[in-house]
Design a protein around this motif. Structure first.
Motif, mmCIF file in Angstrom:
data_model
loop_
_atom_site.group_PDB
_atom_site.id
_atom_site.type_symbol
_atom_site.label_atom_id
_atom_site.label_comp_id
_atom_site.label_asym_id
_atom_site.label_seq_id
_atom_site.Cartn_x
_atom_site.Cartn_y
_atom_site.Cartn_z
ATOM 1 N N GLU A 178 0.809 -1.229 0.000
ATOM 2 C CA GLU A 178 0.000 0.000 0.000
ATOM 3 C C GLU A 178 0.842 1.279 0.000
ATOM 4 N N LEU A 179 2.141 1.146 0.235
ATOM 5 C CA LEU A 179 3.014 2.331 0.236
ATOM 6 C C LEU A 179 3.536 2.668 -1.152
ATOM 7 N N PHE A 180 3.170 1.861 -2.160
ATOM 8 C CA PHE A 180 3.766 2.000 -3.493
ATOM 9 C C PHE A 180 2.695 1.970 -4.582
ATOM 10 N N GLY A 181 3.163 2.015 -5.826
ATOM 11 C CA GLY A 181 2.277 1.735 -6.949
ATOM 12 C C GLY A 181 2.156 0.216 -7.035
ATOM 13 N N VAL A 182 0.922 -0.286 -7.121
ATOM 14 C CA VAL A 182 0.705 -1.744 -7.071
ATOM 15 C C VAL A 182 0.254 -2.264 -8.446
ATOM 16 N N ALA A 183 0.815 -3.398 -8.832
ATOM 17 C CA ALA A 183 0.471 -3.984 -10.137
ATOM 18 C C ALA A 183 -0.356 -5.248 -9.947
ATOM 19 N N GLU A 184 -1.319 -5.406 -10.833
ATOM 20 C CA GLU A 184 -2.095 -6.644 -10.858
ATOM 21 C C GLU A 184 -1.728 -7.354 -12.147
ATOM 22 N N LEU A 185 -1.320 -8.600 -12.004
ATOM 23 C CA LEU A 185 -0.893 -9.366 -13.187
ATOM 24 C C LEU A 185 -1.864 -10.516 -13.436
ATOM 25 N N LEU A 186 -2.084 -10.840 -14.686
ATOM 26 C CA LEU A 186 -2.891 -12.005 -15.034
ATOM 27 C C LEU A 186 -2.134 -12.751 -16.123
ATOM 28 N N ASP A 187 -1.835 -13.995 -15.880
ATOM 29 C CA ASP A 187 -1.048 -14.806 -16.818
ATOM 30 C C ASP A 187 0.223 -14.072 -17.267
ATOM 31 N N GLY A 188 0.877 -13.448 -16.318
ATOM 32 C CA GLY A 188 2.140 -12.781 -16.628
ATOM 33 C C GLY A 188 1.978 -11.440 -17.345
ATOM 34 N N GLN A 189 0.737 -11.006 -17.576
ATOM 35 C CA GLN A 189 0.510 -9.708 -18.233
ATOM 36 C C GLN A 189 0.012 -8.700 -17.203
ATOM 37 N N VAL A 190 0.424 -7.439 -17.375
ATOM 38 C CA VAL A 190 -0.072 -6.402 -16.465
ATOM 39 C C VAL A 190 -1.507 -6.085 -16.871
ATOM 40 N N VAL A 191 -2.430 -6.173 -15.932
ATOM 41 C CA VAL A 191 -3.804 -5.793 -16.271
ATOM 42 C C VAL A 191 -4.199 -4.461 -15.644
ATOM 43 N N ARG A 192 -3.583 -4.132 -14.504
ATOM 44 C CA ARG A 192 -3.990 -2.897 -13.857
ATOM 45 C C ARG A 192 -2.913 -2.409 -12.896
ATOM 46 N N LEU A 193 -2.788 -1.092 -12.834
ATOM 47 C CA LEU A 193 -1.839 -0.480 -11.899
ATOM 48 C C LEU A 193 -2.594 0.531 -11.049
ATOM 49 N N GLU A 194 -2.239 0.595 -9.786
ATOM 50 C CA GLU A 194 -2.905 1.547 -8.907
ATOM 51 C C GLU A 194 -1.882 2.171 -7.972
ATOM 52 N N GLU A 195 -1.932 3.494 -7.829
ATOM 53 C CA GLU A 195 -0.968 4.172 -6.964
ATOM 54 C C GLU A 195 -1.437 4.128 -5.515
ATOM 55 N N LYS A 196 -0.621 3.578 -4.652
ATOM 56 C CA LYS A 196 -0.886 3.509 -3.208
ATOM 57 C C LYS A 196 -2.347 3.207 -2.855
ATOM 58 N N PRO A 197 -2.858 2.074 -3.308
ATOM 59 C CA PRO A 197 -4.261 1.747 -3.011
ATOM 60 C C PRO A 197 -4.421 1.337 -1.537
ATOM 61 N N GLU A 198 -5.595 1.654 -0.972
ATOM 62 C CA GLU A 198 -5.817 1.254 0.422
ATOM 63 C C GLU A 198 -5.869 -0.254 0.530
ATOM 64 N N GLN A 199 -6.480 -0.879 -0.487
ATOM 65 C CA GLN A 199 -6.546 -2.339 -0.474
ATOM 66 C C GLN A 199 -5.847 -2.913 -1.693
ATOM 67 N N PRO A 200 -4.547 -3.123 -1.552
ATOM 68 C CA PRO A 200 -3.776 -3.580 -2.714
ATOM 69 C C PRO A 200 -4.260 -4.938 -3.218
ATOM 70 N N LYS A 201 -4.271 -5.073 -4.548
ATOM 71 C CA LYS A 201 -4.743 -6.327 -5.147
ATOM 72 C C LYS A 201 -3.631 -7.370 -5.218
ATOM 73 N N SER A 202 -2.395 -6.930 -4.954
ATOM 74 C CA SER A 202 -1.291 -7.890 -4.942
ATOM 75 C C SER A 202 -0.164 -7.305 -4.098
ATOM 76 N N ASP A 203 0.886 -8.087 -3.940
ATOM 77 C CA ASP A 203 2.037 -7.559 -3.185
ATOM 78 C C ASP A 203 3.165 -7.177 -4.149
ATOM 79 N N LEU A 204 2.796 -7.024 -5.422
ATOM 80 C CA LEU A 204 3.798 -6.669 -6.440
ATOM 81 C C LEU A 204 3.767 -5.169 -6.664
ATOM 82 N N VAL A 205 4.878 -4.513 -6.397
ATOM 83 C CA VAL A 205 4.864 -3.051 -6.526
ATOM 84 C C VAL A 205 5.857 -2.554 -7.562
ATOM 85 N N LEU A 206 5.616 -1.336 -7.999
ATOM 86 C CA LEU A 206 6.478 -0.710 -9.000
ATOM 87 C C LEU A 206 7.786 -0.252 -8.369
ATOM 88 N N VAL A 207 8.859 -0.776 -8.871
ATOM 89 C CA VAL A 207 10.195 -0.340 -8.489
ATOM 90 C C VAL A 207 10.445 0.965 -9.255
#
Ligand code: G1P
Length: 379
Positions: free
Chosen positions: A164-193
């Motif tokens: 939640e402290l970063f930009g969070v990425a949601e991946l599906l089958d290895g493809q990026v489907v959605r990115l969200e900046e510092k979401p309250e409820q992150p959809k994954s633990d994968l963040v933008l470096v």
């Protein structure tokens, strides 16, 4: 939240204006604007990107990583601390790079920085690096991959415990489907470096988005815009260590990691009654008298350590004086003095020209002169 989301229009080709023959080296863009609010009071007076990690300004790690990847035409986005950054980096000649300064009038976001860099970047592809980030393995392999697979953009991702402290990425089958900046409820633990590879298509994106709730043009929203316009955004999950040094604990952790990778060396003077244990680096002109330094630790140029103990994961920068004191897991900036402090100091970031000393003055009391937003913990 991403602004201007367009439901997956198949218009990417229209934006694909880049010649991208992969032959020209990429340009580089390093962001060194931000206010560093999470590191006040240190950043009241100096740029966070110049805080030394293992006695080297954080920003230099990014510059070195770029140059190692063959990126030498570098734009450096600067803000209020421009003068200090110019003094430290100069024209980039030290790294055999050419640095062009780009002034950002106000910290209006990472995507805003990209927007104002367009005249410098032109129609080239480029790698963007956030000046307060450290990436253990550098960026060379990502740059090569980008050049080979030629996506519209490539993002680096890392698994972290507090997404939640970063930009969070949601991946599906290895493809990026959605990115969200510092979401309250992150959809994954994968963040933008803080390292991104772009084609000039990103300029269309940064012009199309609107400011986020924090009033900034978010690069995360700009990349989401690319996704919405059917662009090929290639994710790459890094496995090496990475750190955004925005907060004190991150700085200390980065310092720990970097010190651990260094080799012991001694270019200063260590007297016979002192003991250096493990990986200790003593820089030129430093003096260690009747003290124990337990590595990994680094003692900067011309610093004096007398009758003291310096414990693991400590970086003492240039011109410091530590007498009759104990210090561990800390970073001390230049020309500071710690004198006769009998309680061990740890987990601390001590600014430039700070003096901490015990006196015999009565009444016995704690006396402070602290800058705004300083933090003192007494036990
Ligand atoms: C910025 C980006 C964020 C990214 C992070 C990496 O955050 O907005 O998406 O994950 O850098 O360091 P900031 O440091 O501006 O809060």
């Amino acid at each position: 939240m991403a602004a201007n989301r367009c439901a997956g229009g198949r218009v990417a080709a229209r934006y694909r204006t880049i010649p991208s023959d992969g032959e020209d080296p990429l340009k580089g863009l390093i962001l060194s604007g931000g206010l560093g609010t999470r590191l006040r009071p240190i950043t009241h007076t100096s740029a966070k990107q110049l805080v030394p990690i293992a006695n080297k300004p954080i920003l230099f790690y990014g510059l070195e990583a770029m140059v190692a990847a063959g990126v030498t035409d570098i734009g450096l986005i600067v803000g209020e601390t421009e003068e200090e950054i110019r003094a430290a980096v100069g024209d980039g000649g030290r790294w055999k790079a050419k640095v062009t300064y780009i002034r950002q009038a106000a910290p209006l976001g990472l995507a805003h920085a990209v927007k104002i860099a367009e005249p410098f970047i032109g129609r080239e592809n480029f790698v963007m690096y956030l000046g307060d980030n450290l990436v253990r393995d550098g960026i060379t392999s990502f740059v090569r991959r980008f050049e080979q697979s030629k996506p519209d953009s490539m993002i680096l991702l890392a698994h972290v415990p507090q997404p939640e402290l970063f930009g969070v990425a949601e991946l599906l089958d290895g493809q990026v489907v959605r990115l969200e900046e510092k979401p309250e409820q992150p959809k994954s633990d994968l963040v933008l470096v803080g390292v991104y590879l772009f084609t000039p298509m990103i300029f269309d994106a940064v012009k199309a988005i609107t400011p986020s709730e924090r009033g900034e043009l978010e690069i995360t929203d700009a990349i989401q815009w690319l996704l919405d316009h059917d662009a090929n955004v290639e994710p790459h999950v890094i496995d090496g260590w990475w750190k955004d040094t925005g907060r004190l604990e991150d700085m200390l952790e980065a310092n720990r990691f970097v010190l651990d990778t260094m080799e012991a060396s001694c270019a200063g003077r260590v007297d016979e009654s002192s003991k250096l244990v493990g990986k200790v680096i003593v820089e030129a002109g430093a003096e260690i008298c009747n003290s124990t330094i337990r590595g990994p630790a680094i003692i900067g140029e011309r610093s004096q350590i007398v009758n003291s103990y310096i414990g693991p994961f400590t970086s003492i920068y240039h011109g410091c004086e530590i007498r009759n004191s104990e210090l561990e897991h800390s970073i001390v900036l230049e020309n500071s003095k710690i004198l006769d402090v009998s309680t061990k100091i740890e987990d601390s970031l001590i600014g430039k020209e700070v003096v901490i000393r015990r006196t015999e003055e009565l009444p016995k009391a704690l006396r402070f002169m602290l800058g705004d937003r300083s933090e003192v913990q007494l036990t």
